[in-house]
Enzyme design. Structure first.
Site, mmCIF file in Angstrom:
data_model
loop_
_atom_site.group_PDB
_atom_site.id
_atom_site.type_symbol
_atom_site.label_atom_id
_atom_site.label_comp_id
_atom_site.label_asym_id
_atom_site.label_seq_id
_atom_site.Cartn_x
_atom_site.Cartn_y
_atom_site.Cartn_z
ATOM 1 N N GLU A 181 1.118 -1.360 0.333
ATOM 2 C CA GLU A 181 -0.278 -0.003 -0.096
ATOM 3 C C GLU A 181 0.835 1.553 -0.022
ATOM 4 O OE1 GLU A 181 -2.962 -0.115 3.423
ATOM 5 O OE2 GLU A 181 -3.676 -1.760 2.349
ATOM 6 N N GLU A 363 -4.752 -8.084 1.052
ATOM 7 C CA GLU A 363 -6.002 -7.905 2.093
ATOM 8 C C GLU A 363 -7.190 -8.008 2.032
ATOM 9 O OE1 GLU A 363 -4.662 -4.567 4.210
ATOM 10 O OE2 GLU A 363 -2.470 -5.304 4.832
HETATM 11 O O1 IFM Z 1 -4.043 -2.989 9.700
HETATM 12 C C1 IFM Z 1 -4.078 -2.941 8.461
HETATM 13 C C2 IFM Z 1 -2.541 -2.820 7.163
HETATM 14 O O2 IFM Z 1 -1.704 -2.330 7.934
HETATM 15 C C3 IFM Z 1 -2.950 -2.122 5.654
HETATM 16 N N1 IFM Z 1 -3.744 -2.639 5.070
HETATM 17 C C4 IFM Z 1 -5.251 -2.175 5.601
HETATM 18 C C5 IFM Z 1 -5.396 -2.604 7.291
HETATM 19 C C6 IFM Z 1 -6.411 -2.327 8.375
HETATM 20 O O3 IFM Z 1 -6.395 -0.998 8.422
#
Ligand code: IFM
Length: 460
Positions: A181, A363
């Site tokens: 990200e 994710e």
């Molecule tokens: O916890 C975070 C992660 O580190 C990066 N993506 C989003 C998740 C939830 O906010």
């Protein structure tokens, strides 16, 4: 007793059919170093920007820090055993750069490398494929003091970090991602001041974007050279960027948010160009030949997705938009994030068309402020509903032709959720932070059953 055969799984839970998923579809769980490892002052680890940021008053809810987190550094064997019980085929974790290179560059820290060696070996003996991400936001503090991502040299330091990881783990790890990200840590760190280094400066922000892109390209070249049979990707959060109102100004703001949030990294990395709307802003940092160095062939695109993001017009904003909350009538998760599985399906289809790469959802998950019962159990039905609806949307995207090859739940464990500290829980396994006891929630049992159901169909 395995999680799948546990009588506490009590249908009917909503489910996708899983009929459309490939037989070799990868089911996994994700975490990141600073969010779970703890052991911040052990084993020769250097400081990261998050160690210092957490100590600034008012930055993190309840003054929480990642000093201990889930103590995964000491408890990784038990955590791998949990994953084995879940039946996941893959575990995505990140390498703490300051754990293996305490000053960010120079002399490696053998104790840190040995930790990841042991983790990888333990995953492989449990039949779980390690997916390594080289950077999940914990820049070594020493490199921040040398300018951090605003300094072009940081790209080279990152390539050296990649070389060290590849040369020490690449005999056993084949799946590598460069960054997690990048749009989040550059926007939040260099434009909004919500994350370290907490600056708001246009030149530094655009330089950081460009240098992270350059670092990605350089690291891909290093990984290709050092890892035989490497399967390489980059992980981007991709969410529809929507105007919060219906005015032309709000719509223009949403287009700018889309550029910074969804495309400032994926476009140069996978298409070799910056989006038109920000190309002139990148020109101070971008030198001749840089776009070719950034645009290196990758094998897959990792997509992190939770919910849509919103923008509103703000004439004072140098970015051309202001961040906005979702409209009041949006359906929300317990921590206020909008729930919109259709948006997820469309993101997968759009990304497939735009970038033409196999996709892994690296994710997806739901945050909550949860209480456990006296035994530590959590009946997180809302998380099950969320995951189920999103996996169903994924399956719909596959039915429409999207080449989606895997799905990783965020997260294996409750963990340090950045500015929210430990108050927001994303785990399918509960962590009691006082005792470090792990208790699989109902969602863990549900996920284990989904994985087993798919495996049964795939091998039938
Ligand atoms: O916890 C975070 C992660 O580190 C990066 N993506 C989003 C998740 C939830 O906010």
């Amino acid at each position: 007793m395995t999680l799948v055969n546990d009588p506490k799984i009590s249908p009917p839970y909503p489910t996708a059919t899983l009929d459309r998923m490939r037989p070799d579809f990868v089911w996994g769980v994700s975490t990141s170093s600073y969010q779970i490892e703890g052991a911040a002052q052990e084993g020769g680890r250097g400081q990261s920007i998050w160690d210092l940021f957490c100590r600034q008053p008012g930055r993190i809810a309840n003054g929480d820090t990642g000093d201990v987190a889930c103590d995964h550094y000491h408890r990784y064997r038990g955590d791998v055993a949990l994953m084995r019980e879940l039946g996941v085929g893959a575990y995505r974790f990140s390498i703490s750069w300051p754990r293996i290179l305490p000053a960010g560059k120079g002399k490696p820290n053998e104790a840190g490398i040995e930790f990841y060696d042991r983790l990888v070996d333990s995953l492989l003996s449990a039949g779980i494929e390690p997916w390594v991400c080289l950077y999940h936001w914990d820049l070594p503090q020493a490199l921040q003091e040398a300018g951090g991502w605003a300094n072009r040299d940081c790209a080279g330091w990152f390539a050296d970090h990649a070389r060290l990881v590849a040369s020490r783990l690449g005999d056993r790890v084949k799946r590598f991602a460069t960054f997690n990200e990048p749009s989040v840590f550059t926007l939040f760190g260099y434009a909004f001041g919500w994350h370290p280094p907490a600056v708001d400066d246009a030149a530094s922000h655009h330089a950081a974007i460009h240098h992270v892109n350059l670092a990605h390209g350089m690291a891909i070249d290093v990984l290709r050279d050092y890892v035989i049979g490497a399967s390489l990707g980059a992980i981007h959060n991709m969410q529809p960027a929507r105007p919060v109102g219906s005015t032309p100004e709000d719509r223009a703001a949403a287009r700018m948010l889309d550029c910074y949030w969804n495309r400032a990294f994926a476009d140069p990395q996978m298409l070799g160009v910056y989006p038109d709307a920000i190309a002139s802003r990148m020109s101070a940092a971008c030198r001749d030949g840089d776009l070719e160095r950034i645009h290196r062939p990758v094998d897959w695109l990792g997509i992190n997705h939770y919910s849509p993001v919103y923008a509103r017009a703000d004439s004072a904003s140098r970015l051309g938009f202001a961040w906005s909350d979702a409209p009041a009538d949006a359906k929300r998760s317990p921590i206020g994030w909008q729930i919109d599985p259709d948006a997820f399906r469309n993101v997968l289809l759009d990304a497939c068309d735009r970038y033409g790469l196999p996709i892994y959802v690296t994710e997806n998950g739901a945050g909550a402020v949860e209480l456990a019962d006296a035994s530590g159990a959590v009946d997180d039905r809302e998380r099950i509903d969320y995951l189920s609806a999103y996996i169903q949307a994924l399956e719909e995207a596959v039915a429409f032709g999207a080449d989606v090859r895997g799905y990783f739940v965020w997260s294996l464990l409750d963990n340090f959720e950045w500015g929210a500290g430990y108050s927001n829980r994303f785990g399918i396994v509960r962590v009691d932070y006082a005792t470090q006891a792990r208790t699989p929630k109902a969602s863990a049992r549900w996920y284990a059953a989904r994985i087993a159901a798919h495996r049964a169909k795939a091998t039938a």
